[in-house]
Design a protein around this motif. Structure first.
Motif, PDB file in Angstrom:
ATOM      1  N   LYS A 183      12.714 -10.279  -1.001  1.00  0.00           N
ATOM      2  CA  LYS A 183      13.700 -10.078   0.071  1.00  0.00           C
ATOM      3  C   LYS A 183      14.734  -9.041  -0.337  1.00  0.00           C
ATOM      4  CE  LYS A 183      13.307 -14.466   2.461  1.00  0.00           C
ATOM      5  NZ  LYS A 183      13.976 -15.704   2.841  1.00  0.00           N
ATOM      6  N   LEU A 184      15.176  -9.090  -1.577  1.00  0.00           N
ATOM      7  CA  LEU A 184      16.129  -8.098  -2.067  1.00  0.00           C
ATOM      8  C   LEU A 184      15.493  -6.713  -2.082  1.00  0.00           C
ATOM      9  CD1 LEU A 184      18.887  -7.400  -3.265  1.00  0.00           C
ATOM     10  CD2 LEU A 184      17.948  -7.957  -5.511  1.00  0.00           C
ATOM     11  N   LEU A 185      14.276  -6.624  -2.569  1.00  0.00           N
ATOM     12  CA  LEU A 185      13.559  -5.350  -2.642  1.00  0.00           C
ATOM     13  C   LEU A 185      13.408  -4.720  -1.262  1.00  0.00           C
ATOM     14  CD1 LEU A 185      11.839  -3.446  -4.503  1.00  0.00           C
ATOM     15  CD2 LEU A 185       9.881  -4.822  -3.787  1.00  0.00           C
ATOM     16  N   PHE A 186      12.974  -5.516  -0.296  1.00  0.00           N
ATOM     17  CA  PHE A 186      12.713  -4.998   1.042  1.00  0.00           C
ATOM     18  C   PHE A 186      13.948  -4.943   1.932  1.00  0.00           C
ATOM     19  CE2 PHE A 186       8.405  -6.393  -0.174  1.00  0.00           C
ATOM     20  CZ  PHE A 186       7.765  -5.171  -0.015  1.00  0.00           C
ATOM     21  N   SER A 187      15.116  -5.205   1.399  1.00  0.00           N
ATOM     22  CA  SER A 187      16.330  -5.160   2.213  1.00  0.00           C
ATOM     23  C   SER A 187      16.966  -3.772   2.222  1.00  0.00           C
ATOM     24  CB  SER A 187      17.344  -6.194   1.728  1.00  0.00           C
ATOM     25  OG  SER A 187      17.831  -5.844   0.452  1.00  0.00           O
ATOM     26  N   HIS A 188      16.397  -2.835   1.491  1.00  0.00           N
ATOM     27  CA  HIS A 188      16.941  -1.474   1.406  1.00  0.00           C
ATOM     28  C   HIS A 188      16.030  -0.493   2.132  1.00  0.00           C
ATOM     29  CE1 HIS A 188      19.855  -2.794  -1.563  1.00  0.00           C
ATOM     30  NE2 HIS A 188      18.877  -3.481  -2.135  1.00  0.00           N
ATOM     31  N   PRO A 189      16.557   0.259   3.096  1.00  0.00           N
ATOM     32  CA  PRO A 189      15.704   1.183   3.859  1.00  0.00           C
ATOM     33  C   PRO A 189      15.029   2.231   2.976  1.00  0.00           C
ATOM     34  CG  PRO A 189      18.030   1.560   4.351  1.00  0.00           C
ATOM     35  CD  PRO A 189      17.953   0.321   3.518  1.00  0.00           C
ATOM     36  N   GLU A 190      15.687   2.657   1.920  1.00  0.00           N
ATOM     37  CA  GLU A 190      15.084   3.658   1.034  1.00  0.00           C
ATOM     38  C   GLU A 190      13.835   3.095   0.354  1.00  0.00           C
ATOM     39  OE1 GLU A 190      19.434   4.149   1.497  1.00  0.00           O
ATOM     40  OE2 GLU A 190      18.251   2.511   0.653  1.00  0.00           O
ATOM     41  N   MET A 191      13.875   1.833  -0.008  1.00  0.00           N
ATOM     42  CA  MET A 191      12.731   1.207  -0.657  1.00  0.00           C
ATOM     43  C   MET A 191      11.584   1.052   0.325  1.00  0.00           C
ATOM     44  SD  MET A 191      11.363   0.127  -3.377  1.00  0.00           S
ATOM     45  CE  MET A 191      12.709  -0.003  -4.513  1.00  0.00           C
ATOM     46  N   VAL A 192      11.883   0.674   1.555  1.00  0.00           N
ATOM     47  CA  VAL A 192      10.853   0.546   2.583  1.00  0.00           C
ATOM     48  C   VAL A 192      10.184   1.900   2.802  1.00  0.00           C
ATOM     49  CG1 VAL A 192      10.424   0.022   5.019  1.00  0.00           C
ATOM     50  CG2 VAL A 192      11.996  -1.406   3.689  1.00  0.00           C
ATOM     51  N   ARG A 193      10.982   2.945   2.924  1.00  0.00           N
ATOM     52  CA  ARG A 193      10.443   4.299   3.095  1.00  0.00           C
ATOM     53  C   ARG A 193       9.558   4.690   1.916  1.00  0.00           C
ATOM     54  NH1 ARG A 193      14.812   7.915   1.932  1.00  0.00           N
ATOM     55  NH2 ARG A 193      14.039   7.487  -0.151  1.00  0.00           N
ATOM     56  N   ASP A 194      10.056   4.481   0.707  1.00  0.00           N
ATOM     57  CA  ASP A 194       9.303   4.871  -0.487  1.00  0.00           C
ATOM     58  C   ASP A 194       7.994   4.096  -0.616  1.00  0.00           C
ATOM     59  OD1 ASP A 194      11.328   6.652  -1.028  1.00  0.00           O
ATOM     60  OD2 ASP A 194      12.177   5.482  -2.687  1.00  0.00           O
ATOM     61  N   LEU A 195       8.021   2.815  -0.298  1.00  0.00           N
ATOM     62  CA  LEU A 195       6.802   2.024  -0.368  1.00  0.00           C
ATOM     63  C   LEU A 195       5.774   2.484   0.660  1.00  0.00           C
ATOM     64  CD1 LEU A 195       8.329  -1.502  -0.988  1.00  0.00           C
ATOM     65  CD2 LEU A 195       6.867  -0.233  -2.564  1.00  0.00           C
ATOM     66  N   LEU A 196       6.224   2.741   1.876  1.00  0.00           N
ATOM     67  CA  LEU A 196       5.289   3.198   2.907  1.00  0.00           C
ATOM     68  C   LEU A 196       4.707   4.568   2.575  1.00  0.00           C
ATOM     69  CD1 LEU A 196       7.097   2.017   6.151  1.00  0.00           C
ATOM     70  CD2 LEU A 196       4.847   1.277   5.356  1.00  0.00           C
ATOM     71  N   THR A 197       5.547   5.508   2.179  1.00  0.00           N
ATOM     72  CA  THR A 197       5.047   6.859   1.899  1.00  0.00           C
ATOM     73  C   THR A 197       4.251   6.919   0.596  1.00  0.00           C
ATOM     74  OG1 THR A 197       7.137   7.495   0.843  1.00  0.00           O
ATOM     75  CG2 THR A 197       6.882   8.008   3.197  1.00  0.00           C
ATOM     76  N   GLY A 198       4.538   6.027  -0.325  1.00  0.00           N
ATOM     77  CA  GLY A 198       3.843   6.049  -1.605  1.00  0.00           C
ATOM     78  C   GLY A 198       2.534   5.286  -1.637  1.00  0.00           C
ATOM     79  N   PHE A 199       2.397   4.263  -0.787  1.00  0.00           N
ATOM     80  CA  PHE A 199       1.222   3.404  -0.885  1.00  0.00           C
ATOM     81  C   PHE A 199       0.339   3.374   0.350  1.00  0.00           C
ATOM     82  CE2 PHE A 199       4.062   1.730  -4.123  1.00  0.00           C
ATOM     83  CZ  PHE A 199       3.193   1.642  -5.203  1.00  0.00           C
ATOM     84  N   VAL A 200       0.875   3.701   1.516  1.00  0.00           N
ATOM     85  CA  VAL A 200       0.063   3.670   2.737  1.00  0.00           C
ATOM     86  C   VAL A 200      -0.455   5.076   2.984  1.00  0.00           C
ATOM     87  CG1 VAL A 200       0.008   3.151   5.204  1.00  0.00           C
ATOM     88  CG2 VAL A 200       1.447   1.771   3.671  1.00  0.00           C
ATOM     89  N   LYS A 201      -1.748   5.251   2.787  1.00  0.00           N
ATOM     90  CA  LYS A 201      -2.372   6.578   2.909  1.00  0.00           C
ATOM     91  C   LYS A 201      -3.003   6.741   4.291  1.00  0.00           C
ATOM     92  CE  LYS A 201      -1.244   7.445  -1.281  1.00  0.00           C
ATOM     93  NZ  LYS A 201      -0.001   8.130  -1.501  1.00  0.00           N
ATOM     94  N   GLU A 202      -2.188   6.592   5.309  1.00  0.00           N
ATOM     95  CA  GLU A 202      -2.625   6.743   6.701  1.00  0.00           C
ATOM     96  C   GLU A 202      -1.798   7.848   7.343  1.00  0.00           C
ATOM     97  OE1 GLU A 202      -5.138   5.058   8.049  1.00  0.00           O
ATOM     98  OE2 GLU A 202      -5.433   3.790   6.290  1.00  0.00           O
ATOM     99  N   ASP A 203      -2.423   8.597   8.254  1.00  0.00           N
ATOM    100  CA  ASP A 203      -1.742   9.714   8.912  1.00  0.00           C
ATOM    101  C   ASP A 203      -0.493   9.300   9.673  1.00  0.00           C
ATOM    102  OD1 ASP A 203      -3.594  11.537   7.937  1.00  0.00           O
ATOM    103  OD2 ASP A 203      -4.859  11.395   9.725  1.00  0.00           O
TER     104      ASP A 203
END
Length: 66
Positions: free
Chosen positions: A10-30
Motif C-alpha cells: 500500500k505504501l509502495l503503490f501510494s505514490h504516483p511516480e512509483m505507479v508510473r515507473d512500474l507500468l512503464t518498466g514492467f508492462v510491455k504493451e503499446d
C-alpha cells in the motif's frame, strides 16, 4: 505476516511516480505509452456492490488514456 506485506505494498503503490515507473518498466504493451501520467489521481476504494455490500479495496488510480 501477510498483513505486514500488505502495508508495504500500500505504501509502495501510494505514490504516483512509483505507479508510473512500474507500468512503464514492467508492462510491455503499446497502450502504456498512451497514458497521460500527469493525470494520475487516487480515487476512493470504498463503494457499495450491486448486492448492496460495503466494499473496501486497496489503492485505485485513475489516469487518462489516448
Amino acid at each position: 505476516m501477510a498483513n505486514h506485506h500488505d502495508h508495504s505494498y500500500k505504501l509502495l503503490f501510494s505514490h504516483p511516480e512509483m505507479v508510473r515507473d512500474l507500468l512503464t518498466g514492467f508492462v510491455k504493451e503499446d497502450w502504456v505509452t498512451q497514458l497521460d501520467f500527469s493525470t494520475l489521481e487516487k480515487v476512493s476504494g470504498s463503494y457499495v456492490t450491486d448486492e448492496l455490500r460495503d466494499r473496501e479495496d486497496d489503492i485505485i488510480w485513475r489516469v487518462r488514456w489516448g
